[in-house]
Design a protein around this motif. Structure first.
Motif, short mmCIF file in Angstrom:
data_model
loop_
_atom_site.label_atom_id
_atom_site.label_comp_id
_atom_site.label_asym_id
_atom_site.label_seq_id
_atom_site.Cartn_x
_atom_site.Cartn_y
_atom_site.Cartn_z
N ARG A 73 -8.00 -1.48 1.80
CA ARG A 73 -8.62 -0.34 2.46
C ARG A 73 -10.12 -0.43 2.16
NH1 ARG A 73 -4.51 2.21 -0.51
NH2 ARG A 73 -6.04 3.53 -1.53
N ASP A 75 -13.10 0.14 3.78
CA ASP A 75 -14.06 1.23 3.98
C ASP A 75 -13.94 2.27 2.89
OD1 ASP A 75 -15.11 0.02 6.26
OD2 ASP A 75 -13.78 1.12 7.62
N GLU A 76 -12.71 2.60 2.53
CA GLU A 76 -12.48 3.56 1.45
C GLU A 76 -13.01 3.01 0.13
OE1 GLU A 76 -8.71 5.68 -0.85
OE2 GLU A 76 -8.36 4.66 1.06
N ASN A 91 -5.57 -2.74 -2.05
CA ASN A 91 -4.66 -2.44 -0.94
C ASN A 91 -5.33 -2.62 0.42
OD1 ASN A 91 -1.97 -1.43 -2.00
ND2 ASN A 91 -3.44 -0.38 -3.33
N SER A 133 0.83 -1.20 0.00
CA SER A 133 0.00 0.00 0.00
C SER A 133 0.86 1.25 0.00
CB SER A 133 -0.91 0.02 1.22
OG SER A 133 -1.85 -1.00 1.15
N ALA A 168 -8.10 1.03 -3.80
CA ALA A 168 -8.30 0.93 -2.35
C ALA A 168 -8.59 -0.53 -1.96
CB ALA A 168 -9.44 1.84 -1.91
#
Length: 175
Positions: free
Chosen positions: A53, A55-56, A51, A15, A48
């Motif tokens: 992430r 929620d993003e 990587n 990330s 996102a």
């Protein structure tokens, strides 16, 4: 150090690598069956998600479908990130609408639905089928490597991940 800890550490490193440089090229480009205004949101959401992430990614896929409610693949990914009955409903609706999109996108939606139901073998099989349609796709090669890794099919992971890095060497996820 257990395997999960190693994987999470690797995800954190990847990330940071992918965020350090200039913006990356889109994983789909013109092949995505969404209006052009929605594609940047989709591409950011996918980065996102790749990587970890989540929620993003969920928020960006929500923005994608707000801009283009007909972006079927974005609905599929949003459904895969939504637990329970709401996620299943989104995936069912995306599957029903998938007759109007490309075959690799349709197969991805089917794979996301299989994965949501816990059928990881079927998800991997469907991703392999999607890769047949677009064998030079970074995105699909990465997804095959990722799904194979979940199933601990290391030989396939090790063969698919380098293909992904070959197609897009500046992306950290497949590294």
């Amino acid at each position: 150090m257990n395997t999960l800890t190693r994987v999470l550490a690797l995800c954190a490193v990847c990330s940071s690598i992918s965020l350090a440089g200039p913006p990356l090229s889109a994983p789909y480009g013109e092949k995505l069956s969404c209006v052009p205004a929605a594609q940047p949101f989709f591409n950011q959401a996918w980065e996102a998600l790749a990587n970890v992430r989540l929620d993003e990614a969920r928020a960006l896929f929500t923005q994608t479908v707000a801009v283009d409610p007909t972006c079927t693949l974005a609905w599929g990914y949003l459904g895969s990130l939504t637990p329970g009955a709401n996620g299943r409903r989104m995936l069912q609706e995306a599957s029903a609408a998938s007759a109007l999109i490309t075959e690799p996108e349709r197969l991805q939606i089917m794979a996301l639905a299989a994965q949501h139901q816990g059928d990881y073998e079927q998800a991997l099989s469907l991703m392999r089928s999607a890769l047949v349609y677009d064998p030079t796709s970074y995105h699909l090669s990465f997804l095959v490597a990722q799904r194979a890794g979940v199933l601990r099919q290391w030989e396939e992971t090790v063969s698919a991940a380098p293909k992904a890095t070959e197609f897009s060497p500046k992306r950290g996820e497949a590294w």
